[in-house]
Design a protein around this motif. Structure first.
Motif, PDB file in Angstrom:
ATOM      1  N   ASN A 152       4.103 -11.753   1.806  1.00  0.00           N
ATOM      2  CA  ASN A 152       4.724 -13.072   1.773  1.00  0.00           C
ATOM      3  C   ASN A 152       4.363 -13.826   0.484  1.00  0.00           C
ATOM      4  OD1 ASN A 152       6.299 -15.161   3.342  1.00  0.00           O
ATOM      5  ND2 ASN A 152       4.411 -16.304   2.958  1.00  0.00           N
ATOM      6  N   ASP A 196      10.433  -5.479   8.154  1.00  0.00           N
ATOM      7  CA  ASP A 196      10.512  -5.695   9.591  1.00  0.00           C
ATOM      8  C   ASP A 196       9.481  -4.814  10.304  1.00  0.00           C
ATOM      9  OD1 ASP A 196      11.595  -3.094   9.688  1.00  0.00           O
ATOM     10  OD2 ASP A 196      13.642  -3.855   9.534  1.00  0.00           O
ATOM     11  N   GLU A 197       9.511  -4.819  11.614  1.00  0.00           N
ATOM     12  CA  GLU A 197       8.500  -4.108  12.405  1.00  0.00           C
ATOM     13  C   GLU A 197       8.515  -2.603  12.173  1.00  0.00           C
ATOM     14  OE1 GLU A 197       6.084  -5.351  14.434  1.00  0.00           O
ATOM     15  OE2 GLU A 197       6.652  -7.330  13.703  1.00  0.00           O
ATOM     16  N   ASP A 226       1.330  -8.532   6.014  1.00  0.00           N
ATOM     17  CA  ASP A 226       2.408  -9.533   6.064  1.00  0.00           C
ATOM     18  C   ASP A 226       2.074 -10.745   5.195  1.00  0.00           C
ATOM     19  OD1 ASP A 226       3.986  -8.018   7.740  1.00  0.00           O
ATOM     20  OD2 ASP A 226       3.366  -9.035   9.574  1.00  0.00           O
ATOM     21  N   ASN A 227       0.819 -11.196   5.265  1.00  0.00           N
ATOM     22  CA  ASN A 227       0.389 -12.338   4.466  1.00  0.00           C
ATOM     23  C   ASN A 227       0.492 -12.035   2.970  1.00  0.00           C
ATOM     24  OD1 ASN A 227      -2.309 -13.541   2.980  1.00  0.00           O
ATOM     25  ND2 ASN A 227      -1.323 -15.055   4.287  1.00  0.00           N
ATOM     26  N   LYS A 267      -1.764  -5.161   9.851  1.00  0.00           N
ATOM     27  CA  LYS A 267      -0.437  -5.777   9.806  1.00  0.00           C
ATOM     28  C   LYS A 267      -0.465  -7.246   9.370  1.00  0.00           C
ATOM     29  CE  LYS A 267       3.750  -6.511  12.539  1.00  0.00           C
ATOM     30  NZ  LYS A 267       3.861  -7.944  12.199  1.00  0.00           N
ATOM     31  N   GLU A 268      -1.353  -8.040   9.945  1.00  0.00           N
ATOM     32  CA  GLU A 268      -1.401  -9.465   9.612  1.00  0.00           C
ATOM     33  C   GLU A 268      -1.729  -9.671   8.138  1.00  0.00           C
ATOM     34  OE1 GLU A 268      -3.321 -13.656  11.325  1.00  0.00           O
ATOM     35  OE2 GLU A 268      -4.292 -11.753  11.805  1.00  0.00           O
ATOM     36  N   LEU A 316      11.543  -9.516   3.057  1.00  0.00           N
ATOM     37  CA  LEU A 316      10.320  -9.137   3.763  1.00  0.00           C
ATOM     38  C   LEU A 316      10.613  -7.992   4.733  1.00  0.00           C
ATOM     39  CD1 LEU A 316       8.860 -12.699   4.421  1.00  0.00           C
ATOM     40  CD2 LEU A 316       8.072 -11.020   2.741  1.00  0.00           C
TER      41      LEU A 316
END
Length: 329
Positions: free
Chosen positions: A306, A322-323, A302-303, A298-299, A320
């Motif tokens: 982005n 969402d969960e 997301d990076n 996930k991290e 972006l």
């Protein structure tokens, strides 16, 4: 009055139990019904990551049949997702986000291809400064390869529009042909095409690993999640155990590929996927195929998203994620 109340409570309890049993029976019946699952992957490294499953078609449950298809066009891949012609897909991670933002009905379950781009040339390149004044051929104008390379250039104080010249080609085959012919001395090349180029132009070598450079820039101890596996929400909601079994087999398949590159190459050639077994075997080490669950990735996802969003928000669907984008078992 007490007898009436007691009778009403008894009736309510009986009704609840009956509904509960009926619901359980219907769910069990549904799970035991024959289930046909369609899996679609883009050609190249994503298909390679699943080649053992393509070849051996392992069981993922009773009364469950799985068919596999490899497609050459990202447009065709997107079309199949939007028309729900498949249950499980491997897609570019940004495409997964883009489609999710269009309410396509798929969640990301794992990231499995962690970057395949390398700078190949016949010049000595030891640092970013050495790229100043150079011409570099590449693919993907305005797309993820462009976004990744431009991001890394700017992170290392190189202006991609002033300090060097980027030439864009329509596809990896055209890019490779141009480099092999000697018309280019520096090309940003994806695997497994890179290995084919290195075999045919022996004076060339890998001069920069973009995955290593991304890891340093992102400071996450991991590369960028170039491709990921998505699963339909309908399959997740109605056949959760089947999904878990599939993901388990896929993880085993990836581990096997990395441990048995020669056998994986044979499978790829036998299934007529477009490259011979020797090229595939030699390319696997640089294909960076690794199973990482959506929760653990996930991290990094997301990076990555982005960075792409900052470059061009349309690459990820205008916003972006969402969960709910992430499937967690």
């Amino acid at each position: 009055m007490k007898k009436t109340l007691s009778l009403m409570l008894s009736l309510i309890m009986a009704l609840v139990l009956t509904v509960g049993c009926t619901s359980t029976d219907e769910k069990a019946k549904k799970e035991n019904e024959p289930l046909d699952i369609k899996v679609v992957t883009p050609a190249g490294t994503p298909t390679l990551s699943m080649i053992k499953m393509f070849k051996e078609n392992p069981s993922i449950g009773d009364n469950v049949s799985v068919s596999y298809e490899s497609v050459k066009s990202t447009d065709l891949l997107s079309s199949k997702i939007l028309s729900k012609e498949g249950d499980i897909f491997i897609v570019p991670t940004n495409l997964a986000a883009n489609l999710y933002n269009k309410n396509s009905g798929y969640k990301i379950a794992a990231s499995t291809v962690w970057g395949t781009f390398y700078l190949v040339g016949n010049e000595e390149i030891s640092n970013w400064e050495d790229l100043k004044g150079k011409e570099i051929d590449m693919i993907g104008r305005g797309l993820t390869p462009d976004a990744i390379f431009r991001y890394l250039l700017t992170q290392n104080n190189i202006d991609p529009d002033k300090d060097l010249k980027l030439n864009y080609f329509g596809g990896a085959s055209e890019l490779a042909t141009n480099f092999i012919s000697g018309k280019s001395n520096l090309s940003l090349m994806p695997e497994p095409m890179l290995t084919k180029v290195l075999v045919k132009r022996t004076d060339s070598k890998v001069v920069m690993d973009l995955q290593e450079k991304w890891e340093k820039a992102a400071k996450l101890n991991t590369s960028y999640p170039q491709a990921s596996l998505i699963v339909s929400e309908e399959l997740i909601n109605n056949h959760s155990e089947v999904v878990k079994n599939f993901l388990s087999e896929y993880e085993k398949s990836i581990n096997w590929i990395n441990q048995n590159p020669s056998e994986a190459g044979k499978y790829y050639e036998e299934l007529d996927m477009g490259l011979n077994k020797v090229i595939v075997e030699k390319s696997i080490q640089r294909c960076n195929i690794d199973y990482v669950s959506a929760n653990d990735a996930k991290e990094a996802i997301d990076n990555y998203l982005n960075v792409l969003f900052e470059y061009n928000s349309k690459l990820v669907g205008g916003k972006l994620v969402d969960e709910d984008f992430y499937y967690t078992k």
